[in-house]
Structure formats: C-alpha cells, structure tokens
Design an enzyme around this catalytic site. Sequence first.
Site, PDB file in Angstrom:
ATOM      1  N   PRO A 329      -2.677   6.802  -4.971  1.00  0.00           N
ATOM      2  CA  PRO A 329      -1.600   7.228  -4.027  1.00  0.00           C
ATOM      3  C   PRO A 329      -0.939   6.254  -3.495  1.00  0.00           C
ATOM      4  CG  PRO A 329      -3.605   7.459  -3.146  1.00  0.00           C
ATOM      5  CD  PRO A 329      -4.142   7.151  -4.492  1.00  0.00           C
ATOM      6  N   LEU A 330       0.270   5.892  -3.671  1.00  0.00           N
ATOM      7  CA  LEU A 330       1.279   4.722  -3.337  1.00  0.00           C
ATOM      8  C   LEU A 330       2.202   5.287  -2.367  1.00  0.00           C
ATOM      9  CD1 LEU A 330       1.671   3.510  -6.768  1.00  0.00           C
ATOM     10  CD2 LEU A 330       0.210   2.454  -5.149  1.00  0.00           C
ATOM     11  N   THR A 331       2.406   4.493  -1.185  1.00  0.00           N
ATOM     12  CA  THR A 331       3.245   4.853  -0.021  1.00  0.00           C
ATOM     13  C   THR A 331       4.931   4.865  -0.590  1.00  0.00           C
ATOM     14  OG1 THR A 331       1.855   4.460   1.577  1.00  0.00           O
ATOM     15  CG2 THR A 331       3.969   4.516   2.184  1.00  0.00           C
ATOM     16  N   GLN A 383      -3.875  13.442  -0.912  1.00  0.00           N
ATOM     17  CA  GLN A 383      -4.647  12.640   0.001  1.00  0.00           C
ATOM     18  C   GLN A 383      -4.182  12.814   1.349  1.00  0.00           C
ATOM     19  OE1 GLN A 383      -4.036   8.170   0.526  1.00  0.00           O
ATOM     20  NE2 GLN A 383      -5.902   8.157  -0.466  1.00  0.00           N
ATOM     21  N   CYS A 414      -7.197   3.098   5.267  1.00  0.00           N
ATOM     22  CA  CYS A 414      -5.960   2.458   5.578  1.00  0.00           C
ATOM     23  C   CYS A 414      -6.123   1.497   6.671  1.00  0.00           C
ATOM     24  CB  CYS A 414      -5.038   3.704   6.216  1.00  0.00           C
ATOM     25  SG  CYS A 414      -3.354   3.137   6.592  1.00  0.00           S
ATOM     26  N   HIS A 483     -12.231   0.117  -2.061  1.00  0.00           N
ATOM     27  CA  HIS A 483     -11.228  -0.928  -2.359  1.00  0.00           C
ATOM     28  C   HIS A 483     -12.091  -2.185  -2.033  1.00  0.00           C
ATOM     29  CE1 HIS A 483      -7.067  -2.502  -1.323  1.00  0.00           C
ATOM     30  NE2 HIS A 483      -7.539  -3.365  -1.872  1.00  0.00           N
ATOM     31  N   GLY A 515      -8.678  -2.476  -6.751  1.00  0.00           N
ATOM     32  CA  GLY A 515      -8.117  -4.049  -6.614  1.00  0.00           C
ATOM     33  C   GLY A 515      -8.050  -4.756  -7.611  1.00  0.00           C
ATOM     34  N   ASP A 516      -6.954  -5.287  -7.676  1.00  0.00           N
ATOM     35  CA  ASP A 516      -6.568  -6.289  -8.652  1.00  0.00           C
ATOM     36  C   ASP A 516      -6.565  -6.117 -10.117  1.00  0.00           C
ATOM     37  OD1 ASP A 516      -6.006  -7.698  -6.305  1.00  0.00           O
ATOM     38  OD2 ASP A 516      -7.628  -9.029  -6.612  1.00  0.00           O
ATOM     39  N   ARG A 541      -1.153  -1.664  -7.370  1.00  0.00           N
ATOM     40  CA  ARG A 541      -0.104  -2.518  -7.543  1.00  0.00           C
ATOM     41  C   ARG A 541       0.364  -2.839  -9.225  1.00  0.00           C
ATOM     42  NH1 ARG A 541      -2.229  -7.484  -4.016  1.00  0.00           N
ATOM     43  NH2 ARG A 541      -4.244  -6.574  -4.622  1.00  0.00           N
TER      44      ARG A 541
END
Length: 695
Positions: A329-331, A383, A414, A483, A515-516, A541
């Site tokens: 989920p991406l803001t 979410q 968050c 995360h 992560g990454d 990302r």
Amino acid sequence: MTLTSKSDDTIDDADLNDGNNVVVWKPLALEERVRRGEVPVQEKFICKRVKRLTTTETRVATTEEEKEKEKGKTSGGFQKRTKKMKKAMMKKGGRRNQEDKEVQMCFQFLKSSCAKGEKCRFSHDADYYRLKIKKKDLPGWCPFGSEMCPFGLACRFSGSHDDDFGGGAPDDEDEAIALFEAPVANPRDDMNDVTNDVKYALARRTFDFSRADGILKAMGLRTSDEVRGGGDNNTNNRKNNDGKNQHQQKYKRMKTSENEKRVIAENADEYSDDDDDGNNNNNNNNSNNVTSEPAFDKEDEKKTASVDQLLKPKEKKTIDFKNKLYLAPLTTVGNLPFRRLCKTLGADITCGEMALATSLLKGDAREWALVRRHKSEDIFGVQICGGHSDSLGRCVQALDDTIECDFIDINMGCPIDLICNKGAGSMLLEKPKRMEELVRSSNLICSVPLTFKTRMGYKDTSRVAHTFVPRIKEWGASALTLHGRTRAQRYSREADWEYIRKVADASSVPIIGNGDIYTYHDYVENVVKNQDSIATCMIARGALVKPWIFTEIKEQRNWDISSHERFEILKDFARFGLEHWGSDERGVEQTRRFLLEWMSFTYRYTPVGILETINGQLPNVSMTQRPPKFVGRDDMETMLASDDASVWVDLCEKLLGKAPEGWKFTPKHKSNVYKNANSESESEGGMAFEMEANG
C-alpha cells in the site's frame, strides 16, 4: 510537441568551442563512483557538468532576504510571506468579482439535463460553453462511448460523441496523442463504491455498531460511546468518582461481571493498558485456529448476544501468501489506476492506500475512496490505521459490512510523527499489550482474514518483533508483514533481511518480508533462498521506480526495457486514470496530477543497457545507489531520466493535452534515501514517499 532533453548543467562540443569561460567536471573512476554510492553507469552516457564563471567570483548578498540574514534578523521571511499572502488574497478577491460577471454554467446541464429547466439560475447556453469556457477536446474516442458517457458536454472527448466522428487523429505535432482508439467496454469496472447513505450515517453517528460494541464489551474493553461519556450509570459514576486524571480514564476498561471474567479468562488473555510488556499472558486455550469470527450470521445480530457467542471462534477463508508477489500500500501513488497497472505487469496481491480509522468513521468521502477496488484485483486488501480498540473495532465492522475485500491489514509500522503521536503506527511497538488487544478485537469483529504490518522495533537499540511473533497466531492474525527497519531509521539504511529471517523462523504465522526489493536478484537472495521460513515479499519502492519488477521476477531476468515500452506504460496509466477519475476536465487534471506524482519516482530508474560491467558481469543495482545524471540511448530515454519537473509536465502534455495556464507541479514527496556522496553512511530522513503514511 517539441521536447528538449538538454539540461542546463550539461554541455556539448559547441559549448566547449564557443569561448565561454567554463570549468568542466569529469566523472570519477568506476571504483570510486561505486564506493561513493553511485550506480555504475558507462562513462560515455554520463553528462558533462559545467560551472559557468561570471565576472566576479565573490558572492554578494543581493536579495533582501540574504541581507536580513547577514544582519541576524529572522522576521524578514515572515514579513515576506505576509506580503505574499495579502497580495494573493487581493488577487483572489478580484478574480472572484470578475468571475461573478461571467456566465456560470449549470453542471447538471453539462452532464445530461437539468431538472429545473428555465428556473435554474445557472446558464444552459451550450454554444457559449463550447466557444468561451471549454478547453480544446483531446484526440481519440471517449472511453465511455457517446451513449454511456456520464459527463456529456463536459467530456474532453465530446467530439467523439457525434455520429460523424472520424477517429480524432492529432492535427499537429504539438497536440496530444490519441489514448483510446475505440470506446472501452467497461470503463468504470470498480467495486466498493460506498453509498452516500452509509457515509451520512457514519457522519451523524447513526450507523449500527452493536456487533463491534458487543464484542468489545465481552472482552472487557470500552466502546466509543463509553469513552465519550455515554456509557451506563456505573461507568459514568466510576469516571466521576475516580481520582485519576481524565486521560487515564479515557482508556480505562469497563468492569465486567464475574461470569464475563470467567468467559474472558477461558477465551482470551487478560488485557492491560500499561506500556510495559510485563509477564506473559495466559494462553488462549480455544484459539488454536488461525482465524476466527463471531459465531452468528449478520442477520442474527442482536445486542443481547451472549458473551460466549461473541467470543466463540469460527473458521473463515484463508489466503495463501506463499510465493505471491505483493504490491505494498503506497501513499498517494498507490491509487487504483496504479494498482491496476501493476496487475497487468504481474502483481498477485494488491492493497489499498492506508486509511485512518477515525476518518472512515466520520464518513470522509476522500478516505472512503481509498478502499475502491478494480475487478482485476483478484486478491485485494484494505489497510487501516488506528491506535485504540474502540475506534478500530468500529472501523473494521463498517468495512466488513459495506465493502468486498479479501483481507484487512492494520498498519502498525507507520513512522511519521502525526500517526505515532496519536498512539498508532510504530508507536504500538512500544505497547505490545495494546497491539495484542487491537489484533484480537479486530479479528473477532471481521469476517475476513486479518493481517498487520509492523517494523523491527521503535528504536535502533530495541528490536522487539521476535518477542511477540510466536504468539500472534493466538491473537488471530493470519499473516505478518515485517519491514526490515526500525521506526528511528524510517527509510534510511538498508533493510535487515537477516533479522526478518530470524523472526520468520520463530513466527507462528506466515511472514511477509519488506524492504529494498529492487531487482530479481534481490528477490532470489532474500526470499527464494529463505522460502522455508519467509512466505513472500511486499514490494514498495521497487514498484514505484520500475513497476515491471513483477515481470522481471516472474520471468527471472533483468529486463532492459526500452524508452518506447516505458512510454507505453505511462499511456496505460493515463488510460486507466481517465476511466477511473473521469473524462471531464476534473478527471483529466486528476490523472495528470497522479501521473506526475508517479513520474517523480520513475526518473530514478537506470536502464540496464547503459550499466558498466564489473568483472564481466552486470552489477546488481541497489535501492540506495544514486544514479548520476546521464544521457539516454535516445531522446525519450533522456527525458524519462530527467529530474526536471518541467520535462515531466511536457511528457504528460503529450498524453493529456496542455496543462492549465500558469500551472506548475511540485512533487508531494521528496526522496533522500541515497547514500551520502561524502561518506559511507546513508542520508537521514529516508525516502518519505512510499509509505510515510504506510509504514
């Protein structure tokens, strides 16, 4: 449309031969660039940077702001902002007076027809609207078709509504390209469009939360009505007579009868609002099943349901997360068109943007828009974020009763202050009893699997995830997304996948690492090699910078994607955006805004074909490596790699037509997760875009 790709700080041979006084910057050796955290791009593609020398090298404070800084004053900035605000208000007032004299069109008339007819106080002059107000139509067909278009004259493709429309090819090279060659069969194939009646009921507090409140009471937790002072007399008397302060009383549990205490002791752990973890709680003897729900159907809900009915576990459907690619989920950027795009590129599981539980309970239309779902999202979750069981429990019931989703995810990772200061997000890592309370109560209320997402710990010196994962199956969680950073790290430093593996080995439920993950090699190294303990990974990302990462993982290759293919992906997003937000002026500008927000991340991508080989092999580009400014293999690739927002606007105009006059774009999120060019450590602050509200 003519687009320039040359940057202001680059030069060519003509610049070197014109006699200008320039100092040329040359790239460092490959080893030095890699050591400094740069992507190893072939030297022939790296831009030559210049510094043009003026007649004097002495920097003089010429502006009023700089002069005040030299004098040690600090009020100049405030005075300057005040002047700007007053000037803007005067302009706005003058503009409003000017607009009052202009014709105001009836929006209902533009869409279809106005029920008020001649009595309407707004204009119904269609010719005036076409000639004086409406912008030039975009080329191509209307995605909704002439008969089904809900925007009528306001549609930016209204020319295609005519029977004699010939296809709408661009008239000149400066016009946008045609996005639709024919109307779309089901342009708005969306789900979870909550009615206004539901939103009004939530806003007016008339929504029936008897099921959630009954479960909270059975667990010994206070409901929202009791927190606001609307509980029974015993509760109110206890609140007035107790000597503790109001803040402590707000979250104090309601006393229960001896029978309720006996049932709770048999079905759930004792709860406490203390911040300390304390001793281990009594195990839940009847919660060996991963999932549970109230043992009664929705039509049989009654306020008088017994405690044992409310807390009795029952099976619900399960989701197999194993080896499925999960889009995080991406803001802002993780909207429905972007998720739909990622589905076409190979994503298996999608999740809506994080929604605040309190905002959903207020009936906020913007917040409820975050739970919309496209039919192509076959495994879809929502979410939510909240720090207190009363509001979170009611939110879970509202979602469970009104929308269709496959799972509900609670954000407990968050890192931003706005969320943590309210006791939600990463702050719950400091309150493990509260975390357990939220998971248990939410799981009993919802009829779908419940998951939650968190981090390794709140502080760098305190990693606590491994201490509670053995018990989360008893809480009722179906999976945990971890995360590999702490809250203090935000998005800086590299994710600790070794710790994720350690937690997965001790966990009682499937662990989803996060992560990454930026390349196929990252997926193999961190997930495939640990598939016995780690179920899958959540990609965040990596999907923003290169959404085709899902294709790379499934096809097990590094895709040297061409600029033409990348531009086609942008076209797909524009199509999906117009279908979702609409083909009128508002929908076009919404699509433009979110496309530009996404492009503020895509420019970071470095094409595989221009990478320098190291020891005869292509390097694995890391998320924390900073790409140097480079010239692409063609003009389009150079423009796609530009960090100049005006170039992004030019590319969008090729898809969506001219932007409004005087319109400028400033990215909402700024990324600074790269390694510091002057040291070995990463820059602090992290890449705040992805999930500064999503953990």
